[in-house]
Motif scaffolding. Structure first.
Motif, mmCIF file in Angstrom:
data_model
loop_
_atom_site.group_PDB
_atom_site.id
_atom_site.type_symbol
_atom_site.label_atom_id
_atom_site.label_comp_id
_atom_site.label_asym_id
_atom_site.label_seq_id
_atom_site.Cartn_x
_atom_site.Cartn_y
_atom_site.Cartn_z
ATOM 1 N N CYS A 117 29.123 23.629 23.808
ATOM 2 C CA CYS A 117 28.755 22.508 24.675
ATOM 3 C C CYS A 117 29.989 22.022 25.439
ATOM 4 O O CYS A 117 31.054 21.823 24.846
ATOM 5 C CB CYS A 117 28.161 21.370 23.857
ATOM 6 S SG CYS A 117 26.758 21.876 22.820
ATOM 7 N N ARG A 156 28.177 26.294 17.352
ATOM 8 C CA ARG A 156 27.119 25.894 18.288
ATOM 9 C C ARG A 156 27.596 24.720 19.136
ATOM 10 O O ARG A 156 27.351 24.675 20.349
ATOM 11 C CB ARG A 156 25.848 25.507 17.522
ATOM 12 C CG ARG A 156 25.191 26.633 16.735
ATOM 13 C CD ARG A 156 24.029 26.075 15.907
ATOM 14 N NE ARG A 156 23.351 27.065 15.095
ATOM 15 C CZ ARG A 156 23.718 27.426 13.882
ATOM 16 N NH1 ARG A 156 24.805 26.875 13.349
ATOM 17 N NH2 ARG A 156 23.037 28.326 13.203
ATOM 18 N N GLN A 179 10.655 30.361 16.743
ATOM 19 C CA GLN A 179 12.095 30.602 16.659
ATOM 20 C C GLN A 179 12.426 32.028 16.234
ATOM 21 O O GLN A 179 13.567 32.461 16.355
ATOM 22 C CB GLN A 179 12.727 29.640 15.654
ATOM 23 C CG GLN A 179 12.885 28.228 16.160
ATOM 24 C CD GLN A 179 13.876 28.133 17.293
ATOM 25 O OE1 GLN A 179 13.501 27.837 18.427
ATOM 26 N NE2 GLN A 179 15.127 28.380 17.018
ATOM 27 N N ASP A 201 20.186 24.783 16.338
ATOM 28 C CA ASP A 201 19.540 25.820 17.134
ATOM 29 C C ASP A 201 18.375 25.244 17.927
ATOM 30 O O ASP A 201 18.047 25.716 19.016
ATOM 31 C CB ASP A 201 18.983 26.925 16.217
ATOM 32 C CG ASP A 201 20.062 27.578 15.385
ATOM 33 O OD1 ASP A 201 20.854 28.341 15.949
ATOM 34 O OD2 ASP A 201 20.113 27.329 14.166
ATOM 35 N N ALA A 202 17.736 24.225 17.365
ATOM 36 C CA ALA A 202 16.551 23.645 17.977
ATOM 37 C C ALA A 202 16.421 22.190 17.572
ATOM 38 O O ALA A 202 16.982 21.757 16.561
ATOM 39 C CB ALA A 202 15.299 24.420 17.565
ATOM 40 N N THR A 203 15.671 21.429 18.376
ATOM 41 C CA THR A 203 15.402 20.024 18.098
ATOM 42 C C THR A 203 13.895 19.797 18.103
ATOM 43 O O THR A 203 13.202 20.264 19.006
ATOM 44 C CB THR A 203 16.064 19.115 19.151
ATOM 45 O OG1 THR A 203 17.484 19.229 19.048
ATOM 46 C CG2 THR A 203 15.660 17.664 18.964
ATOM 47 N N ALA A 206 19.568 18.618 24.380
ATOM 48 C CA ALA A 206 19.330 19.933 23.779
ATOM 49 C C ALA A 206 18.885 20.927 24.844
ATOM 50 O O ALA A 206 19.316 22.092 24.846
ATOM 51 C CB ALA A 206 18.276 19.818 22.676
ATOM 52 N N TYR A 242 21.748 22.073 26.813
ATOM 53 C CA TYR A 242 22.567 23.014 26.053
ATOM 54 C C TYR A 242 21.854 24.350 25.835
ATOM 55 O O TYR A 242 22.325 25.196 25.058
ATOM 56 C CB TYR A 242 22.909 22.419 24.680
ATOM 57 C CG TYR A 242 23.749 21.165 24.714
ATOM 58 C CD1 TYR A 242 24.640 20.904 25.753
ATOM 59 C CD2 TYR A 242 23.666 20.231 23.685
ATOM 60 C CE1 TYR A 242 25.411 19.752 25.764
ATOM 61 C CE2 TYR A 242 24.429 19.073 23.687
ATOM 62 C CZ TYR A 242 25.298 18.842 24.732
ATOM 63 O OH TYR A 242 26.055 17.697 24.746
ATOM 64 N N ASN A 243 20.726 24.528 26.482
ATOM 65 C CA ASN A 243 19.921 25.752 26.337
ATOM 66 C C ASN A 243 19.449 25.969 24.903
ATOM 67 O O ASN A 243 19.375 27.108 24.419
ATOM 68 C CB ASN A 243 20.715 26.979 26.816
ATOM 69 C CG ASN A 243 20.997 26.942 28.300
ATOM 70 O OD1 ASN A 243 20.115 26.630 29.096
ATOM 71 N ND2 ASN A 243 22.224 27.244 28.682
ATOM 72 N N ARG A 244 19.113 24.854 24.238
ATOM 73 C CA ARG A 244 18.538 24.934 22.899
ATOM 74 C C ARG A 244 17.026 24.719 23.012
ATOM 75 O O ARG A 244 16.532 24.097 23.953
ATOM 76 C CB ARG A 244 19.135 23.861 21.974
ATOM 77 C CG ARG A 244 20.659 23.862 21.968
ATOM 78 C CD ARG A 244 21.236 25.170 21.396
ATOM 79 N NE ARG A 244 22.617 25.360 21.760
ATOM 80 C CZ ARG A 244 23.657 24.815 21.133
ATOM 81 N NH1 ARG A 244 23.441 24.012 20.107
ATOM 82 N NH2 ARG A 244 24.877 25.048 21.527
ATOM 83 N N ASP A 245 16.297 25.215 22.045
ATOM 84 C CA ASP A 245 14.843 25.055 22.049
ATOM 85 C C ASP A 245 14.478 23.635 21.631
ATOM 86 O O ASP A 245 15.055 23.073 20.699
ATOM 87 C CB ASP A 245 14.199 26.063 21.096
ATOM 88 C CG ASP A 245 14.390 27.492 21.562
ATOM 89 O OD1 ASP A 245 14.194 27.747 22.765
ATOM 90 O OD2 ASP A 245 14.733 28.357 20.734
#
Length: 369
Positions: free
Chosen positions: A87, A83, A283, A219-221, A239, A242-245
């Motif tokens: 970045c 993951r 998610q 995956d998510a924050t 986040a 980085y295209n994270r949820d």
């Protein structure tokens, strides 16, 4: 050894982290660069006189890591967090001490203010308790700082979940020192991770750079609490980049350490979340059937007596109440209410606050009143 050559890029005078990453991408390995006596690019040729010293320092660092049971994970290693590798500003190497899988199936970062309130502590504890009940294989990531970070780490440890602390300094120290005991437990039930070699002190800029790893590993924050400015907001926006949820718990508009979360939600940086079930369903980590509130209720909350229900029914109508007000609203004797509240606090149903106030720790919808 690719580990040593990659570390040498870190110590290479004149090579920025961006340049080091470009070298790895161009050559395919750090070793190939150090064996090239005539790089095509002039900027790379300028680095040649400094290679021997960089390799020497890298060798000393490798020796220290081997003696201290620290794993060096170069960028091109299969063990490097995939993951994070997605970045653009990923570090060229990581120093790791622990047993958690950095490429685990479910990784969640939990961040927030260092000045956590009772509201924030309650949210953090309930969130992790519910996550552990519903999907215990989640790896919880945070920054080992005061406030939300340490609350998340300790909550994960208490609920038998693995947790990773990302540090802003080398693994030859723990900062803050007050968290040393927790850090030791994390090495056995998770891990400690940093991009910095030994002797690196916890400078302000390192914490900002550390935040990109906290965001990139997961995956998510989830942001639990934050003022209008702070490191948690930086992590949330990283986040998003980085295209994270990103998720945030809302709070009252008058609460200083909810303003940052409210702003993230208002600006569509974060999705509003009120429970572990909200997050897990969003998610796609559990199905609606798996996440039924009734299942959580049976797992998390003990059976309530009629008088306990009366007290909780009164408490959930407001953020907090005094014993005198509870006596008035429930029509129960003062001594009885006082005794019940002591027992309910031990059961994790309520929390005692300064000033003789009490707050319910059970959501209203879970009481079936």
């Amino acid at each position: 050894m690719e580990q040593q050559y990659t570390l040498a890029l870190y110590f290479l005078q004149g090579a920025s982290s961006h340049t080091a990453l470009k070298i790895l991408e161009h050559y395919g390995s750090a070793k190939a660069f150090f064996e090239d006596d005539a790089p095509a690019e002039p900027k790379l040729r300028e680095l040649l006189p400094h290679r021997a010293e960089a390799l020497r320092r890298a060798g000393e660092e490798m020796e220290y890591c081997q003696q201290s049971n620290i794993e060096v994970i170069p960028y091109n290693s299969h063990s490097f967090p995939q993951r994070l590798k997605e970045c653009a500003d990923a570090p060229i190497a990581l120093f790791y001490c622990g047993n958690a899988d950095l490429n685990a199936k479910h990784v969640l970062s939990i961040v927030g203010t260092r000045r956590i309130t009772e509201y924030g502590r309650d949210i953090c504890r309930e969130l992790i308790c519910e996550l552990a009940a519903m999907l215990p294989d989640i790896v919880v990531v945070s920054g080992l700082a005061y406030g939300v970070d340490i609350c998340a780490h300790r909550g994960a440890l208490q609920n038998n979940m693995q947790t990773i602390g990302v540090l802003a300094h080398g693994l030859d120290r723990i900062y803050p020192a007050h968290h040393r005991d927790t850090a030791a437990k994390m090495v056995r039930q998770g891990g400690l991770l940093t991009e910095y070699p030994r002797f690196t002190i916890p400078e302000k800029g390192n914490f900002v750079r550390r935040n990109r790893i906290v965001a990139g590993l997961a995956d998510a924050t989830i942001v639990v609490e934050s003022a209008e400015k702070g490191g948690a907001l930086i992590t949330a926006r990283l986040a998003q980049d980085y295209n994270r949820d990103v998720y945030a718990f809302p709070g009252r508009t008058t609460d200083q350490y909810s303003r940052g979360c409210n702003a993230l939600i208002r600006g569509n940086v974060a999705s509003l979340v009120t429970s572990a079930e909200d997050f897990l369903l969003s998610q796609g980590w559990i199905t609606q059937q798996e996440g039924s509130s009734q299942a959580i209720q049976r797992t998390l909350f003990p059976e309530l007596s009629d008088m306990e229900r009366q007290i909780l029914a009164s408490l959930v109508q407001a953020d907090k109440k005094t014993i005198s007000l509870l006596v008035s609203e429930t029509a129960l004797p003062f001594n009885r209410v006082n005794a019940l509240l002591v027992g309910m606090e031990l059961k994790g149903l309520v929390r005692a606050l300064p000033g003789g106030l009490y707050r319910s720790l059970i959501p209203a919808e879970s009481l079936e009143l």
